[in-house]
Design an enzyme around this catalytic site. Sequence first.
Site, PDB file in Angstrom:
ATOM      1  N   GLY A   1     -11.450  -7.393  14.055  1.00 43.98           N
ATOM      2  CA  GLY A   1     -11.362  -8.394  15.116  1.00 43.98           C
ATOM      3  C   GLY A   1     -11.549  -9.781  14.534  1.00 43.98           C
ATOM      4  O   GLY A   1     -11.730  -9.935  13.321  1.00 43.98           O
TER       5      GLY A   1
ATOM      6  N   GLU B   1      -8.487 -10.928   0.293  1.00 42.23           N
ATOM      7  CA  GLU B   1      -7.751  -9.676   0.490  1.00 42.23           C
ATOM      8  C   GLU B   1      -6.243  -9.885   0.646  1.00 42.23           C
ATOM      9  O   GLU B   1      -5.446  -9.017   0.315  1.00 42.23           O
ATOM     10  CB  GLU B   1      -8.282  -8.920   1.720  1.00 42.23           C
ATOM     11  CG  GLU B   1      -9.667  -8.293   1.544  1.00 42.23           C
ATOM     12  CD  GLU B   1      -9.671  -7.007   0.724  1.00 42.23           C
ATOM     13  OE1 GLU B   1      -8.681  -6.713   0.041  1.00 42.23           O
ATOM     14  OE2 GLU B   1     -10.696  -6.298   0.757  1.00 42.23           O
TER      15      GLU B   1
ATOM     16  N   LYS C   1      -2.753  -9.943   8.745  1.00 44.46           N
ATOM     17  CA  LYS C   1      -3.051 -11.326   9.157  1.00 44.46           C
ATOM     18  C   LYS C   1      -3.506 -12.154   7.948  1.00 44.46           C
ATOM     19  O   LYS C   1      -3.327 -13.374   7.933  1.00 44.46           O
ATOM     20  CB  LYS C   1      -4.081 -11.350  10.293  1.00 44.46           C
ATOM     21  CG  LYS C   1      -5.425 -10.687   9.987  1.00 44.46           C
ATOM     22  CD  LYS C   1      -6.490 -11.634   9.537  1.00 44.46           C
ATOM     23  CE  LYS C   1      -7.671 -10.906   8.938  1.00 44.46           C
ATOM     24  NZ  LYS C   1      -8.797 -11.741   8.571  1.00 44.46           N
TER      25      LYS C   1
HETATM   26  N1  LIG Z   1     -16.345 -12.449   5.253  1.00 48.08           N
HETATM   27  C1  LIG Z   1     -15.865 -12.270   6.458  1.00 48.08           C
HETATM   28  O1  LIG Z   1     -15.985 -13.149   7.325  1.00 48.08           O
HETATM   29  C2  LIG Z   1     -15.188 -10.973   6.814  1.00 48.08           C
HETATM   30  C3  LIG Z   1     -14.980 -10.680   8.163  1.00 48.08           C
HETATM   31  C4  LIG Z   1     -14.333  -9.496   8.504  1.00 48.08           C
HETATM   32  C5  LIG Z   1     -13.898  -8.628   7.509  1.00 48.08           C
HETATM   33  N2  LIG Z   1     -14.116  -8.928   6.209  1.00 48.08           N
HETATM   34  C6  LIG Z   1     -13.628  -7.960   5.206  1.00 48.08           C
HETATM   35  O2  LIG Z   1     -14.761  -7.351   4.587  1.00 48.08           O
HETATM   36  C7  LIG Z   1     -14.449  -6.985   3.242  1.00 48.08           C
HETATM   37  C8  LIG Z   1     -15.520  -7.567   2.321  1.00 48.08           C
HETATM   38  O3  LIG Z   1     -15.477  -8.974   2.475  1.00 48.08           O
HETATM   39  P1  LIG Z   1     -16.700  -9.910   2.099  1.00 48.08           P
HETATM   40  O4  LIG Z   1     -16.473 -11.177   2.812  1.00 48.08           O
HETATM   41  O5  LIG Z   1     -18.001  -9.231   2.325  1.00 48.08           O
HETATM   42  O6  LIG Z   1     -16.410 -10.096   0.531  1.00 48.08           O
HETATM   43  P2  LIG Z   1     -17.391 -10.640  -0.601  1.00 48.08           P
HETATM   44  O7  LIG Z   1     -16.523 -11.049  -1.730  1.00 48.08           O
HETATM   45  O8  LIG Z   1     -18.362 -11.598  -0.037  1.00 48.08           O
HETATM   46  O9  LIG Z   1     -18.224  -9.326  -1.012  1.00 48.08           O
HETATM   47  C9  LIG Z   1     -17.674  -8.166  -1.512  1.00 48.08           C
HETATM   48  C10 LIG Z   1     -18.810  -7.329  -2.138  1.00 48.08           C
HETATM   49  O10 LIG Z   1     -18.252  -6.123  -2.637  1.00 48.08           O
HETATM   50  C11 LIG Z   1     -18.753  -5.882  -3.942  1.00 48.08           C
HETATM   51  N3  LIG Z   1     -17.660  -5.287  -4.742  1.00 48.08           N
HETATM   52  C12 LIG Z   1     -16.732  -5.938  -5.450  1.00 48.08           C
HETATM   53  N4  LIG Z   1     -15.890  -5.054  -6.023  1.00 48.08           N
HETATM   54  C13 LIG Z   1     -16.326  -3.828  -5.672  1.00 48.08           C
HETATM   55  C14 LIG Z   1     -15.877  -2.514  -5.965  1.00 48.08           C
HETATM   56  N5  LIG Z   1     -14.821  -2.299  -6.754  1.00 48.08           N
HETATM   57  N6  LIG Z   1     -16.548  -1.484  -5.429  1.00 48.08           N
HETATM   58  C15 LIG Z   1     -17.612  -1.689  -4.634  1.00 48.08           C
HETATM   59  N7  LIG Z   1     -18.091  -2.919  -4.340  1.00 48.08           N
HETATM   60  C16 LIG Z   1     -17.449  -3.979  -4.846  1.00 48.08           C
HETATM   61  C17 LIG Z   1     -19.165  -7.208  -4.514  1.00 48.08           C
HETATM   62  O11 LIG Z   1     -20.285  -7.032  -5.360  1.00 48.08           O
HETATM   63  C18 LIG Z   1     -19.487  -8.041  -3.294  1.00 48.08           C
HETATM   64  O12 LIG Z   1     -20.872  -8.096  -3.044  1.00 48.08           O
HETATM   65  C19 LIG Z   1     -13.035  -7.537   2.987  1.00 48.08           C
HETATM   66  O13 LIG Z   1     -12.104  -6.499   3.142  1.00 48.08           O
HETATM   67  C20 LIG Z   1     -12.839  -8.593   4.064  1.00 48.08           C
HETATM   68  O14 LIG Z   1     -11.469  -8.749   4.405  1.00 48.08           O
HETATM   69  C21 LIG Z   1     -14.762 -10.075   5.826  1.00 48.08           C
END
Ligand SMILES: NC(=O)c1ccc[n+]([C@@H]2O[C@H](COP(=O)([O-])OP(=O)(O)OC[C@H]3O[C@@H](n4cnc5c(N)ncnc54)[C@H](O)[C@@H]3O)[C@@H](O)[C@H]2O)c1
Length: 340
Positions: A143, A288, A198
């Site tokens: 969302g 992503e 998106k």
């Molecule tokens: N940040 C947002 O606002 C948000 C909102 C909704 C969805 N998401 C989705 O959530 C997911 C994570 O995003 P984020 O913002 O937390 O990213 P981020 O870069 O802040 O964190 C990702 C985490 O994953 C860990 N990581 C990296 N490579 C890895 C691997 N190969 N295996 C396991 N762990 C690993 C890293 O250590 C890091 O702490 C993405 O798919 C993103 O699209 C993010």
Amino acid sequence: MENTPKKITVLGAGAWGAVLAGLLARKGHNVLAWDFIPVVVEALDKNRSHPKLPNFVLPDSVRLTSNLREAFDFGAEAVVVVVPSHGLRGLAKEWQTMEVGKLGAPWIICTKGIEEESLLPMTGVVEDVWGSGSAQRIAALSGPTFAAEVARELPTTVCVASSNPELSAYFQNLFITSAFRVYTQDDVIGVEIGAALKNVIAIAAGVCDGLQLGDNARAALITRGLAEITRLGVSMGARPETFSGLTGMGDLVLTCCGNLSRNHSFGILLSHGSTATEAQKKIGMVVEGVRTALSAYHLAKSRGVQMPIVNEIYAVLNDGKSPKDAVRNLMDRAARPERD
Ligand SMILES: NC(=O)c1ccc[n+]([C@@H]2O[C@H](COP(=O)([O-])OP(=O)(O)OC[C@H]3O[C@@H](n4cnc5c(N)ncnc54)[C@H](O)[C@@H]3O)[C@@H](O)[C@H]2O)c1
């Protein structure tokens, strides 16, 4: 609504994982968060803050570990998965190995993407690893959500999607608060295609804003982007109306217009002359849309679906095409009806 505290493991303690761990802990759940980078875990444990989330405080009750075995042995009743898309398959495999002979807790996947090699959405990757029948214990959460705003407890809405209605209701109840409103959905593929794609359109919107092409152009990108996403999703069995909901139009508008979007910021950097690698480095967190552009390009090709915006972003990222040429190509396409 049942509010018994539950044991919850959060896998991935980046920006989104940390905020969701905090939300669940504030609801009274017993949360253990895991990240595979020990320094990330140590810093989060020590500082209870996140460098990219101003004013965010991780509750003291959230325990942290970089040991996956410890995360598994915690014996969670629910597992919240927030690792980047490229890390999901490996994690699902490791978890499955530890589960042998034990009853597995349900997973809710908050990652947005399409796996490059298999072209599967995120729940599909885990099902592929765990085998047939496993869809019943897998849900997706998606969302319009910027982690930084959820951290401030600003009003936010999401969908929980699963083919198992009891599981959707379970996770709806687990996450819902007066600031975090959770709806249920059964169109899992529609939700996941909207969530993943998106990010590619957001890169295009960033390019458009970076080149100062105006509000007309951004509105066109969002609308035509949604048409592409819907075409691809419907070809994969999604319902068209899902794309006008929170995980389609809702998330697309947020990511294309909000200045907290890293995919949008990445697009701006591209338009100012950074290479994809340089832009990725400057953002410093997972973008992503870069991987998804590649997957979406191949997925559209394999299904014979027209995705001109995705094709242009793919060419900018992989063939060195200039952002200006990409825009020109989109505008010079043959004239056609809006709906075909
Ligand atoms: N940040 C947002 O606002 C948000 C909102 C909704 C969805 N998401 C989705 O959530 C997911 C994570 O995003 P984020 O913002 O937390 O990213 P981020 O870069 O802040 O964190 C990702 C985490 O994953 C860990 N990581 C990296 N490579 C890895 C691997 N190969 N295996 C396991 N762990 C690993 C890293 O250590 C890091 O702490 C993405 O798919 C993103 O699209 C993010």
